[in-house]
Design an enzyme around this catalytic site. Sequence first.
Site, PDB file in Angstrom:
ATOM      1  N   THR A 104      52.084  37.213  27.485  1.00 49.67           N
ATOM      2  CA  THR A 104      53.030  37.754  28.466  1.00 49.67           C
ATOM      3  C   THR A 104      54.477  37.528  28.047  1.00 49.67           C
ATOM      4  OG1 THR A 104      53.148  35.799  29.916  1.00 49.67           O
ATOM      5  CG2 THR A 104      51.330  37.340  30.283  1.00 49.67           C
ATOM      6  N   MET A 160      57.238  41.151  31.452  1.00 46.32           N
ATOM      7  CA  MET A 160      56.312  41.702  32.437  1.00 46.32           C
ATOM      8  C   MET A 160      55.010  40.902  32.419  1.00 46.32           C
ATOM      9  SD  MET A 160      57.570  44.253  34.196  1.00 46.32           S
ATOM     10  CE  MET A 160      58.915  43.083  34.403  1.00 46.32           C
ATOM     11  N   HIS A 161      55.087  39.656  32.888  1.00 42.27           N
ATOM     12  CA  HIS A 161      53.928  38.761  32.844  1.00 42.27           C
ATOM     13  C   HIS A 161      52.713  39.386  33.528  1.00 42.27           C
ATOM     14  CE1 HIS A 161      56.315  35.434  31.291  1.00 42.27           C
ATOM     15  NE2 HIS A 161      57.207  35.649  32.233  1.00 42.27           N
ATOM     16  N   ASP A 162      52.859  39.725  34.800  1.00 38.61           N
ATOM     17  CA  ASP A 162      51.701  40.153  35.588  1.00 38.61           C
ATOM     18  C   ASP A 162      51.151  41.505  35.147  1.00 38.61           C
ATOM     19  OD1 ASP A 162      51.846  37.836  37.052  1.00 38.61           O
ATOM     20  OD2 ASP A 162      53.014  38.729  38.677  1.00 38.61           O
ATOM     21  N   CYS A 201      50.543  42.463  32.322  1.00 38.52           N
ATOM     22  CA  CYS A 201      49.591  42.323  31.211  1.00 38.52           C
ATOM     23  C   CYS A 201      48.146  42.358  31.700  1.00 38.52           C
ATOM     24  CB  CYS A 201      49.859  41.031  30.448  1.00 38.52           C
ATOM     25  SG  CYS A 201      51.313  41.102  29.391  1.00 38.52           S
TER      26      CYS A 201
END
EC number: 3.2.-.-
Length: 306
Positions: free
Chosen positions: A193, A234-236, A238
């Site tokens: 992420t 954009m961690h989430d 992924c």
Amino acid sequence: MTASLHIILDTDPGIDDAAAIAAALFAPQLDLQLITTVAGNVSVEKTTRNALQLLHFWDADVPLAQGAATPLLRPLRDAAYVHGESGMEGYDFVDHQRQPLAKPAFIAIRDVLMNAPEPMTLVAIGPLTNIALLLMHYPECACNIRRLVLMGGSAGRGNFTPNAEFNIAVDPEAAALVFRSGLEIVMCGLDVTNQAMLSPDFLNKLPALNRTGKMLHSLFNHYRSGSMRTGVRMHDLCAIAWLVRPELFTLQSCFVAVETQGEYTAGTTVVDIEGRLGQPANAQVALALDVDGFRQWVAEVFAYAP
């Protein structure tokens, strides 16, 4: 394209959660059956309000259930310093009359799973409290879960403590229970992420895309996981990307344990990449990302939104 994968999304909106919810709603390969909220980035009252605002913004007919207000055993430590006091600073959403379901998240998840014709995929992009409560109260539901795809953890450094990633560190006891549960788990942690950067050039094109692009651009201007000048992580998103484009990720089967006791290490995911502990693998851990392919997919999926 016909949606083929029915999913339940557990989330704590959160600015990058808003992008992930957009992808879950509008990726044509996905059929979002239920959204559940959890305390994490901000309080559960705020994450629920934010999720309802997003559903109203898109006029999306997806049921939503409010979940756990606190971790299993610890007080909540939030991330308002990243997402703003409301959790989604930067955009003025219009008023609405939407309300969550009159039952808690883990029961709503149970009901959807038990009524589904085949096992479903759970996607968790916040602390794992609701998933742990589901498994504690209704362990028989595990047979109805195809897999759990989560954003959380790290094989190396953390982003909340030196070693712990935020979603796991907020409720390590819940995460430990989930990783011990026997579920098929795909872990999209900081190893990938942190690579999932949307460049300044990409971000500057969002307002011309559609009203969703304008809204996300406004939110990203207030997002403190990067900046509009250097790019934002954009961690989430992924976790949603893996559902649709798994070939963008390099995964390795590993044993993962969650530390719950350490004074300095609670919330750390111990990812045994080299098999030194001699334990059987309990997760597929994402370790690398095709960044160009990821950005291309994000552009495509945002274009599907209104």
